[in-house]
Design a protein around this motif. Structure first.
Motif, PDB file in Angstrom:
ATOM      1  N   MET A 248       0.813  -1.220   0.000  1.00  6.32           N
ATOM      2  CA  MET A 248       0.000   0.000   0.000  1.00  6.32           C
ATOM      3  C   MET A 248       0.844   1.265   0.000  1.00  6.32           C
ATOM      4  N   LEU A 249       1.882   1.296   0.826  1.00  7.16           N
ATOM      5  CA  LEU A 249       2.637   2.530   1.019  1.00  7.16           C
ATOM      6  C   LEU A 249       3.807   2.692   0.048  1.00  7.16           C
ATOM      7  N   CYS A 250       4.314   1.600  -0.485  1.00  6.82           N
ATOM      8  CA  CYS A 250       5.451   1.694  -1.416  1.00  6.82           C
ATOM      9  C   CYS A 250       5.066   1.302  -2.834  1.00  6.82           C
ATOM     10  N   GLY A 251       4.277   0.258  -2.985  1.00  2.00           N
ATOM     11  CA  GLY A 251       3.928  -0.205  -4.320  1.00  2.00           C
ATOM     12  C   GLY A 251       2.876   0.644  -5.010  1.00  2.00           C
ATOM     13  N   ALA A 252       1.788   0.944  -4.304  1.00  2.00           N
ATOM     14  CA  ALA A 252       0.677   1.664  -4.930  1.00  2.00           C
ATOM     15  C   ALA A 252       1.070   3.030  -5.490  1.00  2.00           C
ATOM     16  N   PRO A 253       1.906   3.818  -4.801  1.00  3.90           N
ATOM     17  CA  PRO A 253       2.238   5.152  -5.339  1.00  3.90           C
ATOM     18  C   PRO A 253       3.245   5.130  -6.487  1.00  3.90           C
ATOM     19  N   LEU A 254       3.897   4.008  -6.753  1.00  4.97           N
ATOM     20  CA  LEU A 254       4.995   3.993  -7.719  1.00  4.97           C
ATOM     21  C   LEU A 254       4.585   4.570  -9.069  1.00  4.97           C
ATOM     22  N   VAL A 255       3.551   4.019  -9.672  1.00  7.52           N
ATOM     23  CA  VAL A 255       3.079   4.498 -10.968  1.00  7.52           C
ATOM     24  C   VAL A 255       1.958   5.517 -10.787  1.00  7.52           C
ATOM     25  N   ALA A 256       1.092   5.307  -9.794  1.00  6.97           N
ATOM     26  CA  ALA A 256      -0.058   6.199  -9.598  1.00  6.97           C
ATOM     27  C   ALA A 256       0.390   7.638  -9.346  1.00  6.97           C
ATOM     28  N   HIS A 257       1.447   7.818  -8.565  1.00 10.82           N
ATOM     29  CA  HIS A 257       1.915   9.174  -8.261  1.00 10.82           C
ATOM     30  C   HIS A 257       2.421   9.882  -9.519  1.00 10.82           C
ATOM     31  N   GLU A 258       3.037   9.143 -10.412  1.00  9.20           N
ATOM     32  CA  GLU A 258       3.511   9.736 -11.660  1.00  9.20           C
ATOM     33  C   GLU A 258       2.347  10.241 -12.496  1.00  9.20           C
ATOM     34  N   PHE A 259       1.256   9.458 -12.546  1.00  9.58           N
ATOM     35  CA  PHE A 259       0.083   9.885 -13.295  1.00  9.58           C
ATOM     36  C   PHE A 259      -0.594  11.082 -12.626  1.00  9.58           C
ATOM     37  N   GLU A 260      -0.704  11.034 -11.310  1.00  7.17           N
ATOM     38  CA  GLU A 260      -1.390  12.111 -10.574  1.00  7.17           C
ATOM     39  C   GLU A 260      -0.694  13.454 -10.740  1.00  7.17           C
ATOM     40  N   THR A 261       0.608  13.450 -10.651  1.00  6.34           N
ATOM     41  CA  THR A 261       1.368  14.701 -10.699  1.00  6.34           C
ATOM     42  C   THR A 261       1.734  15.119 -12.119  1.00  6.34           C
ATOM     43  N   GLY A 262       1.492  14.234 -13.075  1.00  3.80           N
ATOM     44  CA  GLY A 262       1.824  14.542 -14.456  1.00  3.80           C
ATOM     45  C   GLY A 262       3.285  14.367 -14.796  1.00  3.80           C
ATOM     46  N   THR A 263       4.075  13.876 -13.868  1.00  5.76           N
ATOM     47  CA  THR A 263       5.509  13.710 -14.117  1.00  5.76           C
ATOM     48  C   THR A 263       5.799  12.535 -15.027  1.00  5.76           C
ATOM     49  N   SER A 264       4.787  11.699 -15.294  1.00  2.00           N
ATOM     50  CA  SER A 264       5.019  10.560 -16.180  1.00  2.00           C
ATOM     51  C   SER A 264       5.403  11.032 -17.581  1.00  2.00           C
ATOM     52  N   GLN A 265       4.795  12.113 -18.037  1.00  2.00           N
ATOM     53  CA  GLN A 265       5.103  12.616 -19.369  1.00  2.00           C
ATOM     54  C   GLN A 265       6.546  13.099 -19.457  1.00  2.00           C
ATOM     55  N   PHE A 266       7.034  13.672 -18.350  1.00  2.00           N
ATOM     56  CA  PHE A 266       8.422  14.135 -18.327  1.00  2.00           C
ATOM     57  C   PHE A 266       9.391  12.962 -18.173  1.00  2.00           C
ATOM     58  N   ALA A 267       9.063  12.066 -17.215  1.00  2.00           N
ATOM     59  CA  ALA A 267       9.976  10.965 -16.921  1.00  2.00           C
ATOM     60  C   ALA A 267      10.117  10.012 -18.102  1.00  2.00           C
TER      61      ALA A 267
END
Length: 340
Positions: A81-100
């Motif tokens: 919950m605390l390490c796995g779930a945010p790995l990809v979800a946080h990138e989508f939420e913050t929009g940093t996936s497009q940059f990364a």
């Protein structure tokens, strides 16, 4: 890339390391005390010839530490919950996936490196916690012989490593699908509990065909210590289980859990009891036993032998490792989509 992952997760890594170190210190101190208490009790009961009822009179350790040990059941879920779930979800939420994912490192390599390190960390934490719990539980396992029992089986041996890998993979996949951290955390917790329940309740008892032993009503029988008892009762001449009321105020015959009420015996045997709820006389009991045996009524016990403990550990660990691999494959497919 690995250095970047360390910088991103160093706070979580330090926190987990400190918690595991504190847990290890607690178990080491109390484990040594439990071992000394166990050996002293063995010496005393050997001298007094009372070791047969030691499990009924001796309590090792403390309730608080025992409760904490049982709560390690939740360690894999917390990691997911605390390490796995945010790995990809946080990138989508913050929009940093497009940059990364538009830099020199491809999204597949980005995911492979991050996922690999998190899975390795989850396996390491699961292995350390399980090793500590297994060592600490040694005297208790020797006293109660319940290492195969549900709840105890799940926190010792190698299965916690499989649980940790599965929970981490589930969290990563949930984040990739939900694209939101909080929903991914909820999905991880619900999915982990659901899968664990299904495997424990429906699959684990049937990993290997259980052993069923039959024995006369007049002599009790039990599997070797540490065996996992699945069912017990009585069967008639046709081999079908005899229905036993959950509660009865009638007379009871037999030695298996709950006994067998006289009302469940054939009519000719019931007549020998004389009716009423008065205790059976020795003569009436002998007559009832003879009658029941003449009608080929036997007690049965279904169990998984203690010798299968590590086979079951290996099978269940393998199942969760395969589930983790399947989830990671799904995550790669989701992240690799053109519109990801």
């Amino acid at each position: 890339m690995s250095w970047l992952i360390w910088r991103l997760y160093r706070a979580q890594a330090v926190t987990v390391a400190l918690l595991v170190a504190a847990f290890a210190a607690l178990l080491l101190v109390t484990g040594v005390q439990m071992a000394a208490q166990w050996h002293s009790a063995l010496v005393a009961c050997t001298q007094s010839h009372t070791c047969g009822n030691l499990s009924d009179t001796l309590f090792l350790g403390s309730h608080a530490v025992g409760f904490l040990v049982i709560m390690t059941l939740g360690v894999p879920a917390i990691l997911g919950m605390l390490c796995g779930a945010p790995l990809v979800a946080h990138e989508f939420e913050t929009g940093t996936s497009q940059f990364a994912w538009t830099q020199s490192i491809t999204r597949r390599r980005w995911l492979a490196i991050k996922t690999g390190w998190l899975l390795l960390a989850a396996a390491a934490v699961g292995a350390v916690v399980s090793s500590l719990v297994t060592w600490w539980s040694g005297p208790d396992n020797a006293l109660l012989a319940n290492a195969f029992s549900p709840g105890r089986f799940d926190i010792m041996g190698i299965v916690p490593v499989g649980y940790a890998l599965f929970a981490m993979a589930l969290g990563i996949t949930a984040g990739a699908l939900a694209r939101r951290t909080l929903p991914a955390i909820g999905i991880t917790l619900a999915g982990f509990i659901a899968v664990r329940f299904v495997i424990f309740s429906w699959l684990r008892p049937h990993f290997i065909a259980a052993v069923t032993s039959y024995f006369p009503l007049s002599s009790g029988s039990a599997p070797a210590w540490s065996s996992w008892q699945l069912a017990a009762g009585y069967v008639g001449a046709d081999g079908r289980p005899i229905s036993i009321p959950q509660s009865t105020n009638g007379q009871v015959l037999g030695t298996v859990i709950g006994g067998i009420p006289v009302s469940s015996l054939p009519a000719p045997c019931q007549a020998l009891a004389g009716g009423g709820n008065a205790p059976l006389s020795p003569a009436a009991r002998d007559a009832l036993l003879s009658c029941a045996q003449a009608h080929h009524i036997r007690a049965f016990l279904t169990y998984q032998p203690a010798g299968r403990y590590w086979a079951f550990q290996g099978i269940e660990t393998g199942i969760f490792v395969l589930l983790a691999a399947a989830l990671i494959a799904v995550t790669f497919a989701v992240v690799s989509r053109r519109d990801a």
